[in-house]
Scaffold this motif. Structure first.
Motif, PDB file in Angstrom:
ATOM      1  N   LEU A  60       8.697   5.916 -11.259  1.00 35.77           N
ATOM      2  CA  LEU A  60       8.100   7.113  -9.977  1.00 35.77           C
ATOM      3  C   LEU A  60       8.690   6.289  -8.514  1.00 35.77           C
ATOM      4  O   LEU A  60       8.843   7.134  -7.518  1.00 35.77           O
ATOM      5  N   ALA A  61       8.783   4.892  -7.801  1.00 33.82           N
ATOM      6  CA  ALA A  61       9.417   4.659  -6.899  1.00 33.82           C
ATOM      7  C   ALA A  61      10.623   4.650  -7.002  1.00 33.82           C
ATOM      8  O   ALA A  61      11.119   5.379  -6.141  1.00 33.82           O
ATOM      9  N   ASN A  65      12.770   7.639  -4.376  1.00 34.22           N
ATOM     10  CA  ASN A  65      13.697   6.555  -3.986  1.00 34.22           C
ATOM     11  C   ASN A  65      12.335   6.053  -2.759  1.00 34.22           C
ATOM     12  O   ASN A  65      12.965   5.884  -1.525  1.00 34.22           O
ATOM     13  N   GLY A  66      11.912   5.526  -2.921  1.00 36.64           N
ATOM     14  CA  GLY A  66      10.822   4.315  -2.760  1.00 36.64           C
ATOM     15  C   GLY A  66       9.650   4.570  -2.566  1.00 36.64           C
ATOM     16  O   GLY A  66       8.622   4.101  -1.236  1.00 36.64           O
ATOM     17  N   ARG A  67       8.952   5.538  -3.290  1.00 37.09           N
ATOM     18  CA  ARG A  67       8.050   5.983  -3.266  1.00 37.09           C
ATOM     19  C   ARG A  67       7.030   6.385  -4.363  1.00 37.09           C
ATOM     20  O   ARG A  67       7.776   7.589  -4.836  1.00 37.09           O
ATOM     21  N   ALA A  68       5.604   6.159  -4.696  1.00 34.67           N
ATOM     22  CA  ALA A  68       5.575   6.867  -5.696  1.00 34.67           C
ATOM     23  C   ALA A  68       4.020   7.180  -4.965  1.00 34.67           C
ATOM     24  O   ALA A  68       3.254   5.883  -4.967  1.00 34.67           O
ATOM     25  N   LEU A 110       6.145  -3.758  -4.978  1.00 34.47           N
ATOM     26  CA  LEU A 110       4.506  -2.219  -4.683  1.00 34.47           C
ATOM     27  C   LEU A 110       4.344  -2.218  -3.407  1.00 34.47           C
ATOM     28  O   LEU A 110       3.290  -3.813  -3.605  1.00 34.47           O
ATOM     29  N   ILE A 111       4.085  -1.419  -2.192  1.00 36.00           N
ATOM     30  CA  ILE A 111       2.873  -2.002  -1.271  1.00 36.00           C
ATOM     31  C   ILE A 111       2.054  -0.672  -1.276  1.00 36.00           C
ATOM     32  O   ILE A 111       2.848   0.164  -0.821  1.00 36.00           O
ATOM     33  N   SER A 112       0.852  -0.614  -0.703  1.00 30.34           N
ATOM     34  CA  SER A 112       0.088   0.233  -1.650  1.00 30.34           C
ATOM     35  C   SER A 112      -0.290   0.412  -0.153  1.00 30.34           C
ATOM     36  O   SER A 112      -0.602  -0.331   0.471  1.00 30.34           O
ATOM     37  N   THR A 113      -0.615   1.081  -0.241  1.00 29.86           N
ATOM     38  CA  THR A 113      -1.254   2.566   0.857  1.00 29.86           C
ATOM     39  C   THR A 113      -2.146   3.492   0.931  1.00 29.86           C
ATOM     40  O   THR A 113      -2.105   3.856  -0.004  1.00 29.86           O
ATOM     41  N   LYS A 114      -3.229   3.243   1.653  1.00 29.97           N
ATOM     42  CA  LYS A 114      -4.802   4.010   1.398  1.00 29.97           C
ATOM     43  C   LYS A 114      -4.953   4.850   2.433  1.00 29.97           C
ATOM     44  O   LYS A 114      -4.837   4.578   4.121  1.00 29.97           O
ATOM     45  N   THR A 123      -5.577   4.374  -3.698  1.00 33.28           N
ATOM     46  CA  THR A 123      -4.307   3.901  -3.533  1.00 33.28           C
ATOM     47  C   THR A 123      -3.944   5.380  -2.792  1.00 33.28           C
ATOM     48  O   THR A 123      -3.608   6.139  -3.936  1.00 33.28           O
ATOM     49  N   HIS A 124      -3.564   5.970  -2.072  1.00 34.90           N
ATOM     50  CA  HIS A 124      -2.551   6.911  -2.060  1.00 34.90           C
ATOM     51  C   HIS A 124      -1.347   7.128  -2.508  1.00 34.90           C
ATOM     52  O   HIS A 124      -0.722   8.131  -3.097  1.00 34.90           O
ATOM     53  N   ALA A 125      -0.967   6.253  -1.867  1.00 32.82           N
ATOM     54  CA  ALA A 125       0.721   5.699  -2.499  1.00 32.82           C
ATOM     55  C   ALA A 125       1.665   4.651  -2.762  1.00 32.82           C
ATOM     56  O   ALA A 125       0.455   3.415  -2.290  1.00 32.82           O
ATOM     57  N   PHE A 126       2.562   4.177  -3.525  1.00 35.36           N
ATOM     58  CA  PHE A 126       2.817   3.050  -3.086  1.00 35.36           C
ATOM     59  C   PHE A 126       4.704   3.128  -2.886  1.00 35.36           C
ATOM     60  O   PHE A 126       5.362   3.796  -3.056  1.00 35.36           O
ATOM     61  N   SER A 127       4.819   1.889  -1.761  1.00 35.33           N
ATOM     62  CA  SER A 127       6.089   2.084  -0.983  1.00 35.33           C
ATOM     63  C   SER A 127       7.067   0.763  -1.585  1.00 35.33           C
ATOM     64  O   SER A 127       6.662  -0.561  -2.220  1.00 35.33           O
ATOM     65  N   MET A 128       8.279   1.498  -2.408  1.00 34.52           N
ATOM     66  CA  MET A 128       9.605   0.254  -2.288  1.00 34.52           C
ATOM     67  C   MET A 128      10.206   0.125  -1.696  1.00 34.52           C
ATOM     68  O   MET A 128      10.553   1.066  -0.595  1.00 34.52           O
ATOM     69  N   ALA A 129      10.478  -1.674  -0.992  1.00 31.90           N
ATOM     70  CA  ALA A 129      10.943  -1.939   0.479  1.00 31.90           C
ATOM     71  C   ALA A 129      12.481  -0.758   0.244  1.00 31.90           C
ATOM     72  O   ALA A 129      13.655  -1.238  -1.472  1.00 31.90           O
TER      73      ALA A 129
END
Length: 209
Positions: A60-61, A65-68, A110-114, A123-129
């Motif tokens: 998904l990430a 393109n870096g966002r799931a 993956l870095i989570s954002t809440k 968790t709202h989304a996961f970001s990949m560098a």
């Protein structure tokens, strides 16, 4: 002095993170890097070892393109399996780092954002560098092509049955019975996954008559 910083954001609405991701996506290649970017081989090894749920989250990430989005995963698998996916990623990433096969400067894939009220928040989304996306894209393509090793599939199923508490001998028997029973279903699934996508009725050629 370290060049790494942590940004903590509290009480932001969900669309705040979407807008932030859009801004990051506009940066030129190489503007943001996670340090020593892992090799494709390391990413392949990590992807190969994690659970199926963790694999789906990574897909998904990359596809985003870096966002799931967490909601996309929950809609298919639920909250509990999302927690299991992130746990699997953390465990195997730590194992690879300890073995020297993964750079210590990249502690997370993956870095989570809440988003939501203070306290417990989903968790709202996961970001990949950005630097990791092309690495995992190649690794996942290599994984999907596969080496066609049936024994690897058997060994993986045996490991799963052993984790469920089955003796090794019984686990191997269960694994082979499962593959024999579902061989046709697995072949159909693989053909659908690797074959061309159905263009749908809108792009179908007109019929004569």
């Amino acid at each position: 002095m370290s060049d790494a910083y942590t940004l903590n954001i509290s009480g932001a609405p969900p669309d705040f993170f979407d807008k932030m991701h859009e801004l990051l996506a506009q940066l030129p290649d190489g503007a943001l890097t996670p340090g020593d970017t892992p090799t494709v081989e390391a990413a392949f090894t990590l992807f190969d070892r994690v659970t199926l749920d963790a694999k789906h989250l990574l897909r998904l990430a990359v596809e985003g393109n870096g966002r799931a989005l967490g909601a996309d995963f929950r809609a298919q698998y639920g909250e509990a399996r999302l927690n299991g996916a992130t746990t699997s990623l953390t465990r195997h990433l730590q194992s690879l780092t300890k073995a020297g096969d993964w750079p210590e400067s990249v502690p997370r894939v993956l870095i989570s954002t809440k988003a939501g009220t203070e306290g417990w928040r989903k968790t709202h989304a996961f970001s990949m560098a950005p630097a990791l996306v092309p690495v995992f894209r190649v690794a996942i393509r290599r994984f999907d092509k596969g080496a066609g090793d049936p024994q690897a599939v058997v060994d993986h199923l045996v490991a799963l049955f052993e984790e469920m508490g089955r003796p090794t001998r019984d686990a191997r028997e269960f694994a082979r019975e499962f593959l024999e029973q579902h061989a046709n279903d697995l072949a159909a699934w693989l053909a659908q996954r690797t074959g061309p996508q159905d263009p749908g009725p809108e792009s179908a050629p007109p019929t004569e008559g």
